[in-house]
Design a protein around this motif. Structure first.
Motif, PDB file in Angstrom:
ATOM      1  N   ASP A 109      31.668 104.316  72.422  1.00  0.00           N
ATOM      2  CA  ASP A 109      32.767 103.456  72.305  1.00  0.00           C
ATOM      3  C   ASP A 109      33.847 104.394  71.844  1.00  0.00           C
ATOM      4  N   GLU A 110      33.743 105.398  71.460  1.00  0.00           N
ATOM      5  CA  GLU A 110      34.775 106.459  71.262  1.00  0.00           C
ATOM      6  C   GLU A 110      35.491 107.165  72.298  1.00  0.00           C
ATOM      7  N   LYS A 111      34.378 107.304  73.377  1.00  0.00           N
ATOM      8  CA  LYS A 111      34.971 107.823  74.541  1.00  0.00           C
ATOM      9  C   LYS A 111      35.854 106.842  75.335  1.00  0.00           C
ATOM     10  N   ASN A 112      35.166 105.503  75.217  1.00  0.00           N
ATOM     11  CA  ASN A 112      36.070 104.428  76.024  1.00  0.00           C
ATOM     12  C   ASN A 112      37.361 104.311  75.140  1.00  0.00           C
ATOM     13  N   ARG A 113      37.451 104.439  74.107  1.00  0.00           N
ATOM     14  CA  ARG A 113      38.674 104.345  73.414  1.00  0.00           C
ATOM     15  C   ARG A 113      39.781 105.467  73.696  1.00  0.00           C
ATOM     16  N   GLU A 114      39.168 106.580  73.952  1.00  0.00           N
ATOM     17  CA  GLU A 114      39.973 107.813  74.086  1.00  0.00           C
ATOM     18  C   GLU A 114      40.420 107.729  75.644  1.00  0.00           C
ATOM     19  N   ASN A 115      39.740 107.156  76.698  1.00  0.00           N
ATOM     20  CA  ASN A 115      40.290 107.031  77.950  1.00  0.00           C
ATOM     21  C   ASN A 115      41.219 105.826  78.183  1.00  0.00           C
ATOM     22  N   GLU A 116      40.975 104.854  77.031  1.00  0.00           N
ATOM     23  CA  GLU A 116      41.997 103.957  77.310  1.00  0.00           C
ATOM     24  C   GLU A 116      43.572 104.246  76.635  1.00  0.00           C
ATOM     25  N   ILE A 117      43.216 105.195  75.483  1.00  0.00           N
ATOM     26  CA  ILE A 117      44.392 105.825  75.255  1.00  0.00           C
ATOM     27  C   ILE A 117      45.210 106.720  76.200  1.00  0.00           C
ATOM     28  N   ALA A 169      45.593  97.846  76.229  1.00  0.00           N
ATOM     29  CA  ALA A 169      45.611  96.928  77.323  1.00  0.00           C
ATOM     30  C   ALA A 169      44.390  95.750  76.964  1.00  0.00           C
ATOM     31  N   SER A 170      43.248  96.553  76.243  1.00  0.00           N
ATOM     32  CA  SER A 170      42.193  95.543  76.071  1.00  0.00           C
ATOM     33  C   SER A 170      42.532  94.680  74.869  1.00  0.00           C
ATOM     34  N   GLY A 171      43.489  94.952  74.141  1.00  0.00           N
ATOM     35  CA  GLY A 171      43.799  94.132  72.989  1.00  0.00           C
ATOM     36  C   GLY A 171      43.450  94.821  71.593  1.00  0.00           C
ATOM     37  N   ARG A 172      42.853  95.864  72.014  1.00  0.00           N
ATOM     38  CA  ARG A 172      42.250  96.795  70.806  1.00  0.00           C
ATOM     39  C   ARG A 172      43.319  97.705  70.094  1.00  0.00           C
ATOM     40  N   VAL A 173      43.436  97.491  68.771  1.00  0.00           N
ATOM     41  CA  VAL A 173      44.328  98.219  67.998  1.00  0.00           C
ATOM     42  C   VAL A 173      43.855  99.493  67.643  1.00  0.00           C
ATOM     43  N   VAL A 174      44.587 100.614  67.571  1.00  0.00           N
ATOM     44  CA  VAL A 174      44.080 101.789  67.370  1.00  0.00           C
ATOM     45  C   VAL A 174      45.333 102.685  66.661  1.00  0.00           C
ATOM     46  N   PHE A 175      44.607 103.584  66.013  1.00  0.00           N
ATOM     47  CA  PHE A 175      45.852 104.560  65.072  1.00  0.00           C
ATOM     48  C   PHE A 175      45.677 106.065  65.441  1.00  0.00           C
ATOM     49  N   GLY A 176      46.686 106.842  65.708  1.00  0.00           N
ATOM     50  CA  GLY A 176      46.481 108.204  66.109  1.00  0.00           C
ATOM     51  C   GLY A 176      46.702 109.050  64.944  1.00  0.00           C
ATOM     52  N   ASP A 177      46.156 110.042  64.661  1.00  0.00           N
ATOM     53  CA  ASP A 177      46.348 110.841  63.473  1.00  0.00           C
ATOM     54  C   ASP A 177      47.858 111.480  63.684  1.00  0.00           C
ATOM     55  N   PHE A 178      48.200 111.880  64.991  1.00  0.00           N
ATOM     56  CA  PHE A 178      49.476 112.535  65.201  1.00  0.00           C
ATOM     57  C   PHE A 178      50.083 112.312  66.508  1.00  0.00           C
ATOM     58  N   PHE A 179      51.116 111.885  66.596  1.00  0.00           N
ATOM     59  CA  PHE A 179      51.716 111.565  67.829  1.00  0.00           C
ATOM     60  C   PHE A 179      53.309 112.165  67.777  1.00  0.00           C
ATOM     61  N   PHE A 180      53.428 112.902  69.023  1.00  0.00           N
ATOM     62  CA  PHE A 180      54.693 113.482  69.298  1.00  0.00           C
ATOM     63  C   PHE A 180      55.641 112.761  70.266  1.00  0.00           C
ATOM     64  N   PRO A 181      56.307 111.862  69.723  1.00  0.00           N
ATOM     65  CA  PRO A 181      57.137 110.970  70.581  1.00  0.00           C
ATOM     66  C   PRO A 181      57.940 111.651  71.749  1.00  0.00           C
ATOM     67  N   ASP A 182      58.501 112.832  71.682  1.00  0.00           N
ATOM     68  CA  ASP A 182      59.246 113.319  72.908  1.00  0.00           C
ATOM     69  C   ASP A 182      58.616 113.890  73.990  1.00  0.00           C
ATOM     70  N   ALA A 183      57.359 114.281  73.535  1.00  0.00           N
ATOM     71  CA  ALA A 183      56.430 114.608  74.818  1.00  0.00           C
ATOM     72  C   ALA A 183      55.372 113.786  74.982  1.00  0.00           C
ATOM     73  N   ASN A 184      55.461 112.532  74.338  1.00  0.00           N
ATOM     74  CA  ASN A 184      54.348 111.301  74.483  1.00  0.00           C
ATOM     75  C   ASN A 184      53.034 111.893  74.492  1.00  0.00           C
ATOM     76  N   HIS A 185      52.836 112.543  73.523  1.00  0.00           N
ATOM     77  CA  HIS A 185      51.258 113.330  73.298  1.00  0.00           C
ATOM     78  C   HIS A 185      50.726 112.788  71.992  1.00  0.00           C
TER      79      HIS A 185
END
Length: 316
Positions: A272-280, A229-245
């Motif tokens: 900064d990493e904690k703020n990123r995690e909270n937003e994710i 929402a802040s406009g920040r682009v992030v990448f996650g190492d792993f994503f489980f789409p069916d569980a939205n995890h």
């Protein structure tokens, strides 16, 4: 192809005119841990040695051995992997791998580990006045002889598409080269290729992914891209789409290494990493984070299930 640089730590060699130690002092310095023997006649101070990553240490060993070789050699297996910047899961060996012709019958010894596999049909490139096996050949040679998880990690590193300069090879090239070979271990290499993914950024991500699937969790997508929402682009190492995890593997180096972000303090990086995690977390149903030390069956199973990800298998 972008060649990785050889580490620039000072190397003291016996052939230097001002070699600072006699044999007795040298042995005592090595026994006391002040110096490290890199190759015959080549030594590095321990503090400099510890500053290098394991792959850089082995790359330095390979260069020192190659510089002393009296005739051109074919460097292969772990030696070629270090020269090509193909990381491996687990410890690097001390000996330097060389492939020789079957008829030569040379023995391993000292700083050299010889593989009498024959030179006909192997794919090589020129390196440092010698030859090394190509990225595809190197990945296949290691995949033939390593345990499954380590073999997949090597393949992942070779086909990694986010590498600076692009991937070193492709799964299509690996399969093509494998079809031309009659060496043992073809089935093992094929299984590793089938399980490989081109988006694993490091060997620990490969290890995590394979363990996650083995534990009965769904196979994750890698390097999930989101615009927050802040406009920040992030990448996650792993994503489980069916569980939205969302899942992330973090080493402590990103917080503790001064090279990670020279313009910010460790506290700023952590905040900064904690703020990123909270937003994710606001965009997903579940979020898991683990460290390399957590990549063990029970430990990782407990982390993922505690965070709400379901497994089809019981706790190991």
């Amino acid at each position: 192809m972008i060649w990785p640089g050889v580490p620039t730590v000072p190397v003291t060699r016996r052939r230097d005119e001002e070699f600072p130690l006699d044999n007795r002092k040298l042995r005592r310095a090595i026994d006391q841990g002040a110096w490290v023997r890199v190759a015959p006649g080549a030594f590095v101070e321990s503090a400099d040695w510890r500053s290098l990553r394991p792959i850089q240490r082995h790359r330095l060993r390979v260069k020192e051995v190659a510089d002393r070789a009296r005739a051109p050699q074919v460097y292969s297996h772990f030696a070629a992997a270090a020269a090509l910047d193909i990381d491996v899961l687990g410890a690097w060996p001390d000996p330097v791998d060389v492939t020789i012709d079957r008829a030569t019958g040379g023995r391993s010894g000292g700083a050299i580990r010889r593989h009498a596999l024959g030179l006909d049909g192997i794919d090589t490139i020129v390196w440092n006045g010698h030859l090394i096996t190509s990225p595809a050949q190197t990945a296949l040679d290691l995949a033939r002889c390593l345990p499954f998880t380590q073999a997949v990690a090597v393949i992942d590193q070779a086909v990694w598409v986010r590498r600076r300069g692009g991937p070193l090879t492709t799964t299509e090239e690996l399969r093509r080269l494998l079809e031309l070979s009659t060496r043992r271990g073809t089935g093992r290499a094929l299984r590793a290729i089938a399980a490989s993914r081109p988006l694993a950024d490091n060997v620990r991500e490969t290890e995590s992914r394979l363990l996650i699937v083995r534990l009965g969790f769904p196979s994750p997508r890698l390097q999930e891209r989101r615009i927050l929402a802040s406009g920040r682009v992030v990448f996650g190492d792993f994503f489980f789409p069916d569980a939205n995890h969302w899942g992330e593997l973090d080493g402590r180096g990103k917080y503790l290494s001064p090279e990670s972000d020279a313009d910010r303090s460790t506290a700023d990086i952590v905040i900064d990493e904690k703020n990123r995690e909270n937003e994710i977390r606001r965009t997903v149903r579940g979020f898991s984070r683990w460290e390399p030390s957590d990549i063990a069956p029970r430990r990782l199973y407990d982390i993922l299930t505690a965070d709400g990800l379901r497994s089809s298998r019981p706790r190991p």
